[in-house]
Design an enzyme around this catalytic site. Structure first.
Site, mmCIF file in Angstrom:
data_model
loop_
_atom_site.group_PDB
_atom_site.id
_atom_site.type_symbol
_atom_site.label_atom_id
_atom_site.label_comp_id
_atom_site.label_asym_id
_atom_site.label_seq_id
_atom_site.Cartn_x
_atom_site.Cartn_y
_atom_site.Cartn_z
ATOM 1 N N ARG A 59 22.140 -15.981 62.664
ATOM 2 C CA ARG A 59 21.914 -16.018 64.111
ATOM 3 C C ARG A 59 22.686 -17.171 64.765
ATOM 4 O O ARG A 59 22.947 -17.149 65.956
ATOM 5 C CB ARG A 59 20.407 -16.129 64.412
ATOM 6 C CG ARG A 59 20.093 -16.105 65.887
ATOM 7 C CD ARG A 59 18.644 -15.751 66.255
ATOM 8 N NE ARG A 59 17.668 -15.837 65.213
ATOM 9 C CZ ARG A 59 16.961 -16.944 64.923
ATOM 10 N NH1 ARG A 59 17.138 -18.054 65.586
ATOM 11 N NH2 ARG A 59 16.080 -16.913 63.944
ATOM 12 N N TYR A 112 28.301 -7.330 89.025
ATOM 13 C CA TYR A 112 27.904 -6.191 88.185
ATOM 14 C C TYR A 112 26.376 -5.984 88.323
ATOM 15 O O TYR A 112 25.625 -6.959 88.398
ATOM 16 C CB TYR A 112 28.323 -6.466 86.739
ATOM 17 C CG TYR A 112 27.621 -5.596 85.739
ATOM 18 C CD1 TYR A 112 27.674 -4.204 85.849
ATOM 19 C CD2 TYR A 112 26.881 -6.144 84.702
ATOM 20 C CE1 TYR A 112 27.001 -3.390 84.941
ATOM 21 C CE2 TYR A 112 26.214 -5.342 83.786
ATOM 22 C CZ TYR A 112 26.278 -3.965 83.930
ATOM 23 O OH TYR A 112 25.605 -3.166 83.042
ATOM 24 N N ASP A 184 32.913 -15.036 85.655
ATOM 25 C CA ASP A 184 32.939 -13.868 84.776
ATOM 26 C C ASP A 184 34.355 -13.304 84.841
ATOM 27 O O ASP A 184 34.783 -12.771 85.860
ATOM 28 C CB ASP A 184 31.898 -12.842 85.250
ATOM 29 C CG ASP A 184 31.799 -11.640 84.315
ATOM 30 O OD1 ASP A 184 32.819 -11.269 83.722
ATOM 31 O OD2 ASP A 184 30.698 -11.070 84.204
ATOM 32 N N LYS A 209 34.812 -4.723 77.033
ATOM 33 C CA LYS A 209 35.812 -4.126 77.910
ATOM 34 C C LYS A 209 37.227 -4.358 77.372
ATOM 35 O O LYS A 209 37.523 -3.944 76.286
ATOM 36 C CB LYS A 209 35.622 -4.668 79.325
ATOM 37 C CG LYS A 209 34.154 -4.718 79.755
ATOM 38 C CD LYS A 209 33.578 -3.316 79.813
ATOM 39 C CE LYS A 209 32.282 -3.214 80.541
ATOM 40 N NZ LYS A 209 31.043 -3.323 79.899
HETATM 41 O O1 7XF Z 1 26.598 -6.371 78.265
HETATM 42 P P1 7XF Z 1 27.940 -5.771 78.512
HETATM 43 O O2 7XF Z 1 28.909 -6.035 77.399
HETATM 44 O O3 7XF Z 1 27.855 -4.334 78.930
HETATM 45 O O4 7XF Z 1 28.595 -6.584 79.749
HETATM 46 C C1 7XF Z 1 27.924 -6.819 80.954
HETATM 47 C C2 7XF Z 1 28.939 -7.057 82.029
HETATM 48 C C3 7XF Z 1 29.175 -8.365 82.437
HETATM 49 N N1 7XF Z 1 30.085 -8.647 83.393
HETATM 50 C C4 7XF Z 1 30.787 -7.662 83.973
HETATM 51 C C5 7XF Z 1 31.787 -8.015 85.019
HETATM 52 C C6 7XF Z 1 30.609 -6.342 83.593
HETATM 53 O O5 7XF Z 1 31.342 -5.395 84.185
HETATM 54 C C7 7XF Z 1 29.660 -6.021 82.596
HETATM 55 C C8 7XF Z 1 29.420 -4.632 82.153
HETATM 56 N N2 7XF Z 1 29.850 -3.641 83.084
HETATM 57 C C9 7XF Z 1 29.950 -2.243 82.688
HETATM 58 C C10 7XF Z 1 30.540 -1.476 83.883
HETATM 59 O O6 7XF Z 1 30.634 -2.043 84.988
HETATM 60 O O7 7XF Z 1 30.981 -0.349 83.700
HETATM 61 C C11 7XF Z 1 28.629 -1.731 82.201
HETATM 62 C C12 7XF Z 1 28.366 -0.298 82.179
HETATM 63 S S1 7XF Z 1 26.711 0.058 82.841
#
Ligand code: 7XF
Length: 396
Positions: A59, A112, A184, A209
């Protein structure tokens, strides 16, 4: 191979790993172990006390994840990095470590959906107040910062409506007022934008991503000063959320990073051509893409980003109704959330990624129910153009 003089792509391929340390294996081994052996009982005690280096328990660290962490620290020009099981794991590790009841956060008004909910609904339950302001205008930050504000948080470009904040200007205000600036950097990756070099204190990624790049993993990254990263690891992950990355996902992100620069070049090239083509179509009301001269922060984008990235948002003249037909009529683009994959993805923020906002909140936070978001993939541009313009042409 630890120096910052090597180029970005070279470091994305080599940083933090020497095959000769691992039997000549070209790729880092995936260490499938949850625990680590102590030579003597004192060894374990010393490691737990922080008096000796070495792994303790999965962890808190893993050698495959450690290669990824060294590589991402280098690519973001930071001192240290920590890999997590998702982007939300990265955000909660940071926020839960830094904040306590009574603290305040200032956040940009578009985030987000789950980041918004984390701040607005969840942290509020623990007595942490978030003020959402339009940070595209840095003066708004100076007005909103109180002495209780520990952290300022923004995405740039923002998900889903592609607004940009001036990282250097916000960093300067935060420094004067004693708050930490968290950016971010998911939409840009360090290939397009380096927030720490512009004065930010903490960078967070959803590595799910572009960093991973192939839609086959969930992961997050935090990059910051070593002192802070140690706290995020030993408080945030170890004692609060347990959001450690799996060794296999760390390996997959490392594999993705090897091609990050050439993928980001292609994403940017395809998106730029597509944004211009969409903006010229009579069925389109507005295209939100930093590379268009119509974008309110176009000049900032030219200064702050290496290219304009692979994300586009748009509204059609026919509103949501036309948007749904448009989304249903594309054949090559894939209807799915997430972004940064090889495949071009199209989705409807109001009912999908940003469904955590109420209709009133969506209006107040700057995006409409008709907004559609495209993550432009790596396919041949002509095929994407034919698919999207063909779908628009079929609208009545
Ligand atoms: O926990 P994740 O790896 O899904 O990341 C969360 C996250 C954090 N910051 C930004 C700018 C994000 O775009 C995301 C995740 N976004 C996806 C989207 O907008 O499509 C999640 C799909 S519901």
């Amino acid at each position: 191979m630890k120096n910052f003089e090597l180029g970005f792509s070279t470091r994305a391929i080599h940083e933090g790993y020497d095959p000769l340390d691992y039997h000549g294996a070209l790729n880092p081994p995936v260490f499938l172990t949850s625990t680590y052996v102590f030579e003597r009982s004192e060894t374990g005690s010393e490691r737990f006390a922080g008096a000796a280096d070495g792994y303790i328990y999965g962890r808190v660290g893993n050698p495959t994840a450690a290669v990824l962490e060294k590589r991402m620290a280098s690519l973001e020009s930071g001192e240290a990095a920590m890999a997590t099981s998702s982007g939300m794991g990265a955000l909660t590790s940071v926020l839960w470590t830094l904040l306590k009841a009574g603290d305040e956060v200032v956040a940009d008004k578009t985030l987000y959906g789950c980041t918004f909910s984390l701040l607005h609904h969840q942290l509020a339950r623990f007595g942490i107040k978030t003020t959402f302001v339009d940070l595209t205008e840095p003066a708004n930050l100076a007005d909103a910062l109180t002495s209780r504000c520990r952290l300022v948080l923004a995405e740039t470009p923002s998900n889903p409506n592609m607004r940009l904040v001036d990282i250097a200007a916000l960093a300067e205000i935060c420094r004067r007022k004693g708050a930490l600036l968290l950016i971010d950097n998911t939409f840009c990756t360090p290939y397009l934008q380096k927030p720490l070099a512009l004065g930010a204190d903490i960078v967070v990624h959803s590595a799910t991503k572009y960093l991973g790049g192939h839609g086959d993993l969930l992961a997050g990254i935090v990059v910051s000063r070593k002192e802070l990263v140690d706290q995020f690891r030993f408080v945030g992950i170890k004692e609060m959320n347990g959001s450690c990355i799996s060794a296999f996902d760390a390996f997959l992100v490392l594999r993705g990073l090897k091609t990050l620069s050439i993928r980001m070049d292609r994403h940017g090239e395809n998106a730029s051509k597509l944004a211009h083509a969409l903006a010229a179509h009579p069925a389109v009301e507005t295209v939100y893409f930093p590379g268009l001269t119509s974008h309110p922060q176009h000049k900032l984008a030219l200064r702050q980003m290496k290219n304009m990235g692979g994300m586009i948002a748009l509204e059609l003249k026919g509103g949501l109704g036309a948007g749904r037909v448009f989304m249903d009529n594309v054949a090559l683009a894939t209807r799915a959330v997430s972004l940064g994959d090889a495949e071009t993805l199209i989705q409807h923020p109001a009912s999908m990624t940003h469904a955590t906002y109420s209709p009133e909140e969506r209006a107040a936070h700057g995006f409409t129910d008709g907004l559609i978001r495209i993550s432009v993939g790596l396919e041949d541009y002509d095929d994407l153009r034919d698919d999207f313009l063909g779908s628009l042409n079929r609208l009545k």
